[in-house]
Design a protein around this motif. Structure first.
Motif, PDB file in Angstrom:
ATOM      1  N   LEU A  19      -0.941  18.704   5.930  1.00 56.39           N
ATOM      2  CA  LEU A  19      -1.599  19.896   5.411  1.00 56.39           C
ATOM      3  C   LEU A  19      -1.456  21.066   6.361  1.00 56.39           C
ATOM      4  CD1 LEU A  19      -4.865  18.101   4.268  1.00 56.39           C
ATOM      5  CD2 LEU A  19      -2.917  18.749   2.837  1.00 56.39           C
ATOM      6  N   ASP A  23      -4.263  24.909   3.715  1.00 54.78           N
ATOM      7  CA  ASP A  23      -4.369  23.904   2.654  1.00 54.78           C
ATOM      8  C   ASP A  23      -5.740  23.231   2.622  1.00 54.78           C
ATOM      9  OD1 ASP A  23      -1.769  24.261   1.781  1.00 54.78           O
ATOM     10  OD2 ASP A  23      -0.969  22.615   2.987  1.00 54.78           O
ATOM     11  N   TRP A  24      -6.515  23.408   3.668  1.00 58.01           N
ATOM     12  CA  TRP A  24      -7.816  22.753   3.742  1.00 58.01           C
ATOM     13  C   TRP A  24      -8.843  23.730   4.298  1.00 58.01           C
ATOM     14  CZ3 TRP A  24     -10.308  21.710   8.469  1.00 58.01           C
ATOM     15  CH2 TRP A  24      -9.546  21.948   9.605  1.00 58.01           C
ATOM     16  N   TRP A  53     -10.744  22.798  -5.222  1.00 56.11           N
ATOM     17  CA  TRP A  53     -10.943  21.961  -4.049  1.00 56.11           C
ATOM     18  C   TRP A  53     -11.328  20.538  -4.424  1.00 56.11           C
ATOM     19  CZ3 TRP A  53      -9.602  24.149   0.420  1.00 56.11           C
ATOM     20  CH2 TRP A  53      -9.627  25.538   0.506  1.00 56.11           C
ATOM     21  N   VAL A  77     -11.685  15.434   4.358  1.00 63.12           N
ATOM     22  CA  VAL A  77     -11.161  16.794   4.427  1.00 63.12           C
ATOM     23  C   VAL A  77     -11.237  17.441   3.047  1.00 63.12           C
ATOM     24  CG1 VAL A  77      -9.146  18.183   5.055  1.00 63.12           C
ATOM     25  CG2 VAL A  77      -9.539  16.019   6.206  1.00 63.12           C
ATOM     26  N   ARG A  78     -11.725  18.656   3.000  1.00 66.10           N
ATOM     27  CA  ARG A  78     -11.774  19.424   1.745  1.00 66.10           C
ATOM     28  C   ARG A  78     -10.418  20.109   1.575  1.00 66.10           C
ATOM     29  NH1 ARG A  78     -14.532  24.790   0.456  1.00 66.10           N
ATOM     30  NH2 ARG A  78     -14.950  24.638  -1.756  1.00 66.10           N
ATOM     31  N   VAL A  79      -9.672  19.696   0.542  1.00 67.03           N
ATOM     32  CA  VAL A  79      -8.266  20.083   0.373  1.00 67.03           C
ATOM     33  C   VAL A  79      -8.078  20.827  -0.943  1.00 67.03           C
ATOM     34  CG1 VAL A  79      -5.910  19.175   0.153  1.00 67.03           C
ATOM     35  CG2 VAL A  79      -7.534  18.064   1.698  1.00 67.03           C
ATOM     36  N   LYS A  80      -7.183  21.802  -0.924  1.00 62.96           N
ATOM     37  CA  LYS A  80      -6.828  22.518  -2.160  1.00 62.96           C
ATOM     38  C   LYS A  80      -6.070  21.563  -3.090  1.00 62.96           C
ATOM     39  CE  LYS A  80      -6.459  27.244  -0.513  1.00 62.96           C
ATOM     40  NZ  LYS A  80      -5.543  28.378  -0.301  1.00 62.96           N
ATOM     41  N   ALA A  83      -2.410  22.058  -3.031  1.00 61.67           N
ATOM     42  CA  ALA A  83      -1.716  21.444  -1.895  1.00 61.67           C
ATOM     43  C   ALA A  83      -1.367  19.989  -2.211  1.00 61.67           C
ATOM     44  CB  ALA A  83      -2.569  21.531  -0.638  1.00 61.67           C
ATOM     45  N   GLN A  87       2.436  18.636  -2.188  1.00 58.38           N
ATOM     46  CA  GLN A  87       2.823  17.528  -1.309  1.00 58.38           C
ATOM     47  C   GLN A  87       3.455  16.390  -2.120  1.00 58.38           C
ATOM     48  OE1 GLN A  87       1.839  16.575   2.237  1.00 58.38           O
ATOM     49  NE2 GLN A  87       1.936  18.771   2.494  1.00 58.38           N
TER      50      GLN A  87
END
Length: 91
Positions: A19, A23-24, A53, A77-80, A83, A87
């Protein structure tokens, strides 16, 4: 009227996410504004999440988690969501 969020991509356990800093947005004990690598154990698809998110649970790549029974995830982890799509499309 309630709107359901878009479905998440299938992120199999063991997937390594690399990331970028943007991205996070939040992760316990992670320095903001830095790249993060996480080996995924799961994705929390909560009923009231936003389209943008999602929480990813996993381990740092250097963690010895395969050798420890029932080792809880090292990271959350707070991720989009975008993203995750990006990935998975690249792999």
């Amino acid at each position: 009227m309630n709107r359901s969020p878009q479905p998440l991509p299938d992120v199999p356990p063991g997937t390594l996410l690399q990331l970028d800093a943007n991205d996070w947005s939040y992760g316990r004990d992670l320095p903001p504004g830095t790249p993060v690598a996480v080996t995924v154990t799961g994705v929390r698809d909560l009923p009231y999440r936003s389209d943008e998110w999602v929480w990813v649970l996993g381990h740092r790549p250097e963690c010895d988690y395969p050798h420890v029974d029932r080792h809880p995830p090292c990271m959350e982890v707070r991720v989009k969501v975008t993203a995750l799509h990006r990935q998975l499309a690249a792999s």
